[in-house]
Design a protein around this motif. Sequence first.
Motif, PDB file in Angstrom:
ATOM      1  N   ASP A 211       0.802  -1.216   0.000  1.00  0.00           N
ATOM      2  CA  ASP A 211       0.000   0.000   0.000  1.00  0.00           C
ATOM      3  C   ASP A 211       0.836   1.268   0.000  1.00  0.00           C
ATOM      4  N   LYS A 212       1.943   1.215   0.680  1.00  0.00           N
ATOM      5  CA  LYS A 212       2.685   2.456   0.858  1.00  0.00           C
ATOM      6  C   LYS A 212       3.912   2.571  -0.051  1.00  0.00           C
ATOM      7  N   THR A 213       4.420   1.452  -0.447  1.00  0.00           N
ATOM      8  CA  THR A 213       5.705   1.566  -1.143  1.00  0.00           C
ATOM      9  C   THR A 213       5.719   0.916  -2.523  1.00  0.00           C
ATOM     10  N   ALA A 214       4.809  -0.027  -2.738  1.00  0.00           N
ATOM     11  CA  ALA A 214       4.935  -0.820  -3.966  1.00  0.00           C
ATOM     12  C   ALA A 214       4.821   0.037  -5.209  1.00  0.00           C
ATOM     13  N   VAL A 215       3.826   0.890  -5.235  1.00  0.00           N
ATOM     14  CA  VAL A 215       3.632   1.682  -6.440  1.00  0.00           C
ATOM     15  C   VAL A 215       4.801   2.633  -6.683  1.00  0.00           C
ATOM     16  N   PRO A 216       5.196   3.397  -5.680  1.00  0.00           N
ATOM     17  CA  PRO A 216       6.362   4.248  -5.952  1.00  0.00           C
ATOM     18  C   PRO A 216       7.597   3.450  -6.352  1.00  0.00           C
ATOM     19  N   TYR A 217       7.848   2.376  -5.627  1.00  0.00           N
ATOM     20  CA  TYR A 217       9.070   1.636  -5.925  1.00  0.00           C
ATOM     21  C   TYR A 217       9.004   0.988  -7.294  1.00  0.00           C
ATOM     22  N   PHE A 218       7.925   0.283  -7.559  1.00  0.00           N
ATOM     23  CA  PHE A 218       7.857  -0.440  -8.819  1.00  0.00           C
ATOM     24  C   PHE A 218       7.785   0.505 -10.010  1.00  0.00           C
ATOM     25  N   SER A 219       7.084   1.605  -9.850  1.00  0.00           N
ATOM     26  CA  SER A 219       7.002   2.509 -10.992  1.00  0.00           C
ATOM     27  C   SER A 219       8.375   3.106 -11.283  1.00  0.00           C
ATOM     28  N   ASN A 220       9.099   3.410 -10.236  1.00  0.00           N
ATOM     29  CA  ASN A 220      10.443   3.941 -10.465  1.00  0.00           C
ATOM     30  C   ASN A 220      11.373   2.869 -11.026  1.00  0.00           C
ATOM     31  N   LEU A 221      11.209   1.693 -10.507  1.00  0.00           N
ATOM     32  CA  LEU A 221      12.037   0.587 -10.973  1.00  0.00           C
ATOM     33  C   LEU A 221      11.792   0.333 -12.455  1.00  0.00           C
ATOM     34  N   VAL A 222      10.523   0.312 -12.809  1.00  0.00           N
ATOM     35  CA  VAL A 222      10.155   0.048 -14.189  1.00  0.00           C
ATOM     36  C   VAL A 222      10.694   1.155 -15.101  1.00  0.00           C
ATOM     37  N   ASP A 275       0.731  -8.796  -8.067  1.00  0.00           N
ATOM     38  CA  ASP A 275      -0.272  -8.125  -8.878  1.00  0.00           C
ATOM     39  C   ASP A 275       0.181  -6.721  -9.241  1.00  0.00           C
ATOM     40  N   VAL A 276       0.647  -6.017  -8.228  1.00  0.00           N
ATOM     41  CA  VAL A 276       1.082  -4.645  -8.495  1.00  0.00           C
ATOM     42  C   VAL A 276       2.270  -4.654  -9.447  1.00  0.00           C
ATOM     43  N   LEU A 277       3.193  -5.543  -9.182  1.00  0.00           N
ATOM     44  CA  LEU A 277       4.390  -5.589 -10.019  1.00  0.00           C
ATOM     45  C   LEU A 277       4.038  -5.980 -11.454  1.00  0.00           C
ATOM     46  N   SER A 278       3.223  -7.005 -11.605  1.00  0.00           N
ATOM     47  CA  SER A 278       2.850  -7.435 -12.949  1.00  0.00           C
ATOM     48  C   SER A 278       2.151  -6.310 -13.684  1.00  0.00           C
ATOM     49  N   ASP A 279       1.263  -5.662 -12.965  1.00  0.00           N
ATOM     50  CA  ASP A 279       0.533  -4.564 -13.581  1.00  0.00           C
ATOM     51  C   ASP A 279       1.493  -3.492 -14.093  1.00  0.00           C
ATOM     52  N   HIS A 280       2.443  -3.144 -13.269  1.00  0.00           N
ATOM     53  CA  HIS A 280       3.388  -2.114 -13.685  1.00  0.00           C
ATOM     54  C   HIS A 280       4.235  -2.570 -14.857  1.00  0.00           C
ATOM     55  N   SER A 373       7.966  10.277  -3.013  1.00  0.00           N
ATOM     56  CA  SER A 373       6.745   9.479  -2.938  1.00  0.00           C
ATOM     57  C   SER A 373       6.642   8.778  -1.600  1.00  0.00           C
ATOM     58  N   LEU A 374       7.760   8.242  -1.177  1.00  0.00           N
ATOM     59  CA  LEU A 374       7.750   7.524   0.091  1.00  0.00           C
ATOM     60  C   LEU A 374       7.425   8.486   1.221  1.00  0.00           C
ATOM     61  N   GLU A 375       7.995   9.659   1.110  1.00  0.00           N
ATOM     62  CA  GLU A 375       7.774  10.682   2.125  1.00  0.00           C
ATOM     63  C   GLU A 375       6.282  11.012   2.187  1.00  0.00           C
ATOM     64  N   HIS A 379       3.569  10.470   5.293  1.00  0.00           N
ATOM     65  CA  HIS A 379       2.841  11.540   5.967  1.00  0.00           C
ATOM     66  C   HIS A 379       1.357  11.350   5.886  1.00  0.00           C
ATOM     67  N   LYS A 380       0.953  10.711   4.823  1.00  0.00           N
ATOM     68  CA  LYS A 380      -0.483  10.462   4.721  1.00  0.00           C
ATOM     69  C   LYS A 380      -0.844   9.221   5.509  1.00  0.00           C
ATOM     70  N   GLY A 381       0.118   8.767   6.201  1.00  0.00           N
ATOM     71  CA  GLY A 381       0.051   7.534   6.996  1.00  0.00           C
ATOM     72  C   GLY A 381      -1.318   6.952   7.262  1.00  0.00           C
ATOM     73  N   LYS A 382      -1.963   7.481   8.264  1.00  0.00           N
ATOM     74  CA  LYS A 382      -3.148   6.818   8.788  1.00  0.00           C
ATOM     75  C   LYS A 382      -4.271   6.735   7.763  1.00  0.00           C
ATOM     76  N   ARG A 383      -4.296   7.691   6.867  1.00  0.00           N
ATOM     77  CA  ARG A 383      -5.414   7.695   5.936  1.00  0.00           C
ATOM     78  C   ARG A 383      -5.273   6.594   4.900  1.00  0.00           C
ATOM     79  N   ARG A 384      -4.191   5.986   4.950  1.00  0.00           N
ATOM     80  CA  ARG A 384      -3.932   4.877   4.027  1.00  0.00           C
ATOM     81  C   ARG A 384      -4.144   5.313   2.591  1.00  0.00           C
ATOM     82  N   VAL A 385      -3.624   6.427   2.304  1.00  0.00           N
ATOM     83  CA  VAL A 385      -3.754   6.908   0.939  1.00  0.00           C
ATOM     84  C   VAL A 385      -2.499   6.574   0.179  1.00  0.00           C
ATOM     85  N   GLN A 386      -2.726   6.197  -0.995  1.00  0.00           N
ATOM     86  CA  GLN A 386      -1.579   5.799  -1.789  1.00  0.00           C
ATOM     87  C   GLN A 386      -1.295   6.849  -2.831  1.00  0.00           C
ATOM     88  N   LYS A 387      -0.113   7.337  -2.781  1.00  0.00           N
ATOM     89  CA  LYS A 387       0.281   8.288  -3.809  1.00  0.00           C
ATOM     90  C   LYS A 387       0.759   7.486  -5.002  1.00  0.00           C
TER      91      LYS A 387
END
Lengths: 1050, 216
Positions: A211-222, A275-280, A373-375, A379-387
Motif C-alpha cells: 500500500d505504501k511503497t509498492a507503487v512508488p518503488y515499482f514505478s520507479n524501478l520500471v 499483482d502490483v508488479l505485474s501490472d506495472h 513518494s515515500l515521504e 505523511h499520509k500515513g493513517k489515511r492509508r492513501v496511496q500516492k
Amino acid sequence: MFGRSRSWVGGGHGKSSRNIHSLDHLKYLYHVLTKNTTVTEQNRNLLVETIRSITEILIWGDQNDSSVFDFFLEKNMFVFFLNILRQKSGRYVCVQLLQTLNILFENISHETSLYYLLSNNYVNSIIVHKFDFSDEEIMAYYISFLKTLSLKLNNHTVHFFYNEHTNDFALYTEAIKFFNHPESMVRIAVRTITLNVYKVDNQAMLHYIRDKTAVPYFSNLVWFIGSHVIELDTCVQTDEEHRNRGKLSDLVAEHLDHLHYLNDILIINCEFLNDVLSDHLLNRLFLPLYVSSLESPDKGGERPKISLPVSLYLLSQVFLIIHHAPLVNSLAEVILNGELSEVYAKTEQDVQRNSAKPSIRCFIKPTESLERSLEMNKHKGKRRVQKRPNYKNVGEEEDEEKGAAEDAQEDAEKAKGTEGGSKGAKTSGENEEIEMVIMERKLSELAASSSLQEQNTTDEEKSAAATCSAGVQWSRPFLDMVFHALDSPDDDYHALFVLCLLYAMSHNKGIDPEKLERIQLPVPNEAEKTTYNHLLTERLIRIMNNAAQPDGKIRLATLELSCLLLKQQVLAASGCIMKDVHLACLQGAREESVHLARHFYKGEDIFLDMFEDEYRSMTMKPMNVEYLMMDASILLPPTGTPLTGIDFVKRLPCGDVEKTRRAIRVFFMLRSLSLQLRGEPETQLPLTREEDLIKTDDVLDLNNSDLIACTVITKDGGMVQRFLAVDIYQMSLVEPDVSRLGWGVVKFAGLLQDMQVTGEYDDSRALNITIHKPTSSPHSKPFPILQATFVFSDHIRCIIAKQRLAVGRIQARRMKMQRIAALLDLPIQPRTEVLGFGLGSSASTQHLPFRFYDQCRRGSSDPTVQRSVFASVDKVPGFAVAQCINQHSSPSLSSPSPPSASGSPSGSGNTSHCDSGGSSSTPSAAQSPTDVPTTPEQPPPPPHLPDQLGTGREAEADAKPSRSLARGPELETAHLSPSLLPAQQPTISLLYEDTADTLSVEAPTLVPPVDPHSLRALTGRPQPPTPATAGTETPDEEAAWAEPEGPAEH
Amino acid sequence: MTYAYLFKYIIIGDTGVGKSCLLLQFTDKRFQPVHDLTIGVEFGARMVNIDGKQIKLQIWDTAGQESFRSITRSYYRGAAGALLVYDITRRETFNHLTSWLEDARQHSSSNMVIMLIGNKSDLESRRDVKREEGEAFAREHGLIFMETSAKTACNVEEAFINTAKEIYRKIQQGLFDVHNEANGIKIGPQQSISTSLGPSASQQNCRDLGSDAGCC
C-alpha cells in the motif's frame, strides 16, 4: 596506522591484553566511553578502538558468556554509539561504527542476543541517520549493514523493524532509496534487501509494502529498466561499426539482471505484491515499450520506441526468464491475439485529458522521485492513501476519494477470482487501479471467449486462420509482424530473434499451452499433436533452404534454432506428423545442403579434420537458447568478419575455410533433422564411432596378421616389449594372450589418422611416434595419448613398420574421405596418386588384420571399407555396379555386408519396400519410383524389382546419402543445361544403382523448390517420389504438387 | 585516502568454509584470531600497495544470497576478482568447486581473476583434501591456488594481494577496460577525498609483498 592502534592497546592495557575477552574488560571499556562522550581529535582513535573492542567482546560473550550481553544492555551502551554517531564525528568513526554493527549482527548466533540488540529501536535510529552517502566507503558499509540486517529478518524479528502503528519500515524504505545508485554493488545490496523483506511472510508488513511503497518503488524501478532499454536501443542504433560492444553487452547483462530480479520477486509468490508488479511491468513497460515497438515504425507518433530487433530480443529474454503465469499470459495474449493500437491510442488521449480512463499503457517517467513518494505516503500515513506518482498528475484533492477507493481495492483483491467481488469494486469508485485490474480481467475474458469460439472450429480452419496472415476477421498486428520478420529476404537479422521469441514462448512454463495451440505454435513435448502451423513450418523450411545456398545469409545459429522449432512442431509422440509436401521441401533443403558441402569437398586431408571437428563441436555443444539470448553481439546486424570476436555460429562465414565449415555444419544439421523426422537412426556419423574401435584390453585373433616386435620407450622412461599391428583405422600395441596361441591382448590402440611418425635422428632402428587425442574443442591444446620411441630389432623392420604406419595413416584417412564422399554423393577419388597405396588397400581388404573376439561389435563400418576399396579397384562405374549388385543381392547375408549389427539386411529391405507402397515418408519409397522410369535405359543389371529394392536398401544403409539420390535428377535441372536432364542420361541409373562409391560429381540431384509455383512448372519431369496416397487428403493447394504422376507402376 | 584503482572482489564457496573470517582477517587485523572466537564479516575494504600503486580492495561476501539467482548473477558480473574457498577438512566443499566455478564462469566476465583457496590449513590433523588435489584442480581450471588459515592469518594477506596483482597485470596488458565500471574496477578519484584515514584504510600496511612465500 594499524600498528599504531595495536600499540595503543598494548600500551594502555598491557596487563589486561591477555584477558581482553572478559566482562571486566567490557566494564573498563564502558568506563572509557563514559569519560569520552564528546568526540574530539584527541580521543578519536581511543574511541574507535574502544568501539571495536566492544564488538569483539560482545561476540565472544555471545559465544561464551551471557553476562556480557546483560551488562551491555543494562548500561544501555548502544546509546553511546548513537550519541557518537550524531556528533558528525567524521568518516573514521562512522565507518568503524558501521563495521562494528555489521560484525555484531553478522556474528550473533543466539536469538536472544539478537533480540536484545534490536529491542529498543536504536538500530532503526541508526538506519535513518543521515550519513554522508557521497562517501563511497560509508555508503558501502552502510548498505552492507542494511543487508546484514535484512538477512536476519524473519516473522519475529520483522517487528523490530516494521512498526505497524507508525507505518515505519526504515530498513526497507531507506534501502530502496538507493535502488538506482550508480554503484552496482550498492544496487545489488538493495535488491538483496528487498528480496529478503518480501520473503518474510508477515501479512501486515506485506500490506504496508504494497500500500505504501509498492507503487512508488515499482514505478520507479520500471522506469529505471525502461531507461536502460532506451539506452540499449540507442547503442544498437548507433553502432553499425560494432564499436560499443563492451557497452552494449553491459546493457544487455543489465537488462538480464533486471529480469532476473523481477523474476526473483515474482517467484517469492507474494500474490498481491505480484499483482502490483505485474501490472506495472505490463502496462508501463512491456506493452507500451516492448510490444508496441513491434508495430511498424510509422505508427505511434511521439511515444518512445525501440527498434524491432531490440524489442524482439528483449521480449525473448522476458519469456525465457519470467514464468509468472498471469504476467506472461497477458503478455503473450497481446502479442498473439492483441490489437493494442486502438486501445492504445484511446488511452493516450485519455491520459492527456487526465480522465480516469483505466488502462493507461504508457512508458512515462514517474512524476516525482521515489524518495518524495515515500515521504508523501508516510505523511499520509493513517489515511492509508496511496500516492501514485506515475500514473498521471493527480491533484492532491483527489487523494481523499482515492484513499477510500484504495480500501475498496484491497477488498477487491482479497476477493480476487470471484467475479462479484471485483465488479463491486469497480462500481465503488473511479479508482484507476481497480479498473486496471478489471481491465486485465476483461481482456482475459475476451481471450477466453475467443478461444471458446475457436475451439469449435476444425483444425483445418484453425490452420487456415493461422495461415491467413492478413486475416480479415482476426487482426493480429504483432503476430503478423512476427511472421513477417521471418520473411526478410536479405538476411536473418530479424528472423533469429523471431525464432528465439517463438522458442521462448513455447518453452515458457507459465503460458497456458492452449494459448499457443490456438495459433498452433509448437508446444514442446505435447503428447497428442495432429496439426501444426503450416505458415511457420514453411518459413522454417525456407530458412533451411536459404541456409543451404552457397551465398545464403542464414547464420548457423538461426538454422539450428529453425531445426529445433521444426522438430518441436511436427514431432509428436506417435511420430512425425509433417505433411508430405513439407517433408519433400525439407528433403529438398537437405539436398541443397549436400550440394553445398560437395562444392567445398576437396580431397585434402584438412577436409577430413574439419569434417570430424565440426561434427564433434556440433554434437558436444548443442544450442542453448538462453545463452544465445544472453549474447549482445547478435543485436548488431549480422556481420561476416571474425575480427569482431563474434562466435562463428552467430555470424556469417569469412573466407573459404569458414565457408567450408559452415557448409559442413549445414549438411550435418539438415541431415540429422531429416533423419529424425523420418524416425531413422544415424548410422554413418560420426565417422569414427567409439564402439567400432579396438580398445585397450580387447583380445584379438592375430593369426596371419603382420606383427612387428618392438620395444616401446615412453617419454617418462618406461620400456615395454610389444607387437605392433596395424588395422584399418588404428594401430595397436599388443602383447601375446597367455591363454590362446596366436591371440593378443591390446595394450594400446590409437587412431592412425592422428598419428605422426618420424625417424629417430641417430638410430635407424627407432621411430618416434606421437598420437594426439582428437580435440573436443578446436581451441584446446592437442593432448598426446601416446608419445613414445619404438625401437625395432633391425633397420629393415623399422622401415617396414614406418612404411606400414605411414601407408596406414594415409589409407585410414582415405577411407574416411571416401566415406565422406559417400555421404556427399561424390565419386570415390582415384587412389593411384598415393604411391604404394593400391597395394596397401588391397592388402587390407584381402586380409583384414584381426578378427574380433566378439565379432558383432565392428558391424557397420567394415562393409563400407570393403566396398569402397572394391569400388576403387574398378574405376569403371558400370562394372563396379554390376559387381556390387552381385555381391549384395546374391549373398545378401554374407558377413561383411550387413549394414548394421542389429538389423538383418533383408528385413530392412522388405520394410522399405512395404513403405514405399504405403506411406511416403521413408526414403526408400522416395528412391524406388525414380529408378523405375530409368530402368529401360539401364542395360546391365535387370534384377527383379523387389530384389533391386532390397539391394538399394542395403547399399543405402551403408552409405546413407544415396537415398538422397532419388531426388537427385530433379535438383540438378535447376543448375544443369537441358541436355543433362536425367532422363537422357543413361548413366543415371547406374548412378542410382550404385551406392555412393562410384558416383560422379555430376550426379544430378534436384530439390523440390519450396515455392509451389515453380514446383508445378516442373511436373513434367520425373517426379520426386512423394507418393499419391498421402497427399490426397490435404486440401492445401500447395500439397497438390505432390500428387504423383510418374510412379504409377506402384 | 586516494587510490589509483579500486578492485571489487567477491568471496564464494560453501557455507562454513570460513569466507567471512578470511574477509575480516584480511581487512581488519585488529581482530586477533583467538581460539575461542569465530568472527567474520560480510563486507570489508582495505588499501594495498602493488607496484607502488595504491589499490583499494573492496570485498563482498555473497553468503546467504544464493537463493536469489539475480543476486548471484549480478555479484559475479560486478567483480574483478573472486576468491573461491573450500575447507580442507571437508571434502564435500572441495567437490562442490566445479559447480561454483561453472556459475562463476557463466556469469562473470571472462577476465575475472579467480583464486582457489583451501582454507583452515591450521587443521592439518583433520585434513581431508590433499594440497596436491587443490593444486591439480587449480591447474586444470587455470586458477591461482593457495592454502590459507583465517585462524593463524597464514597466507591470507597473500591470497588477496596475489589476486590483486593478477588483476593489475591484466589491466596493464589491456585486458580489462578500466573505464567500464561494470568490470569491477574503478579508477580512483583524481584528488584526495579527505585527509583523515578511515579505519580500514588505516590498517593498510604496505608490507613487502614478495617476501612471505608460505607458512603453511
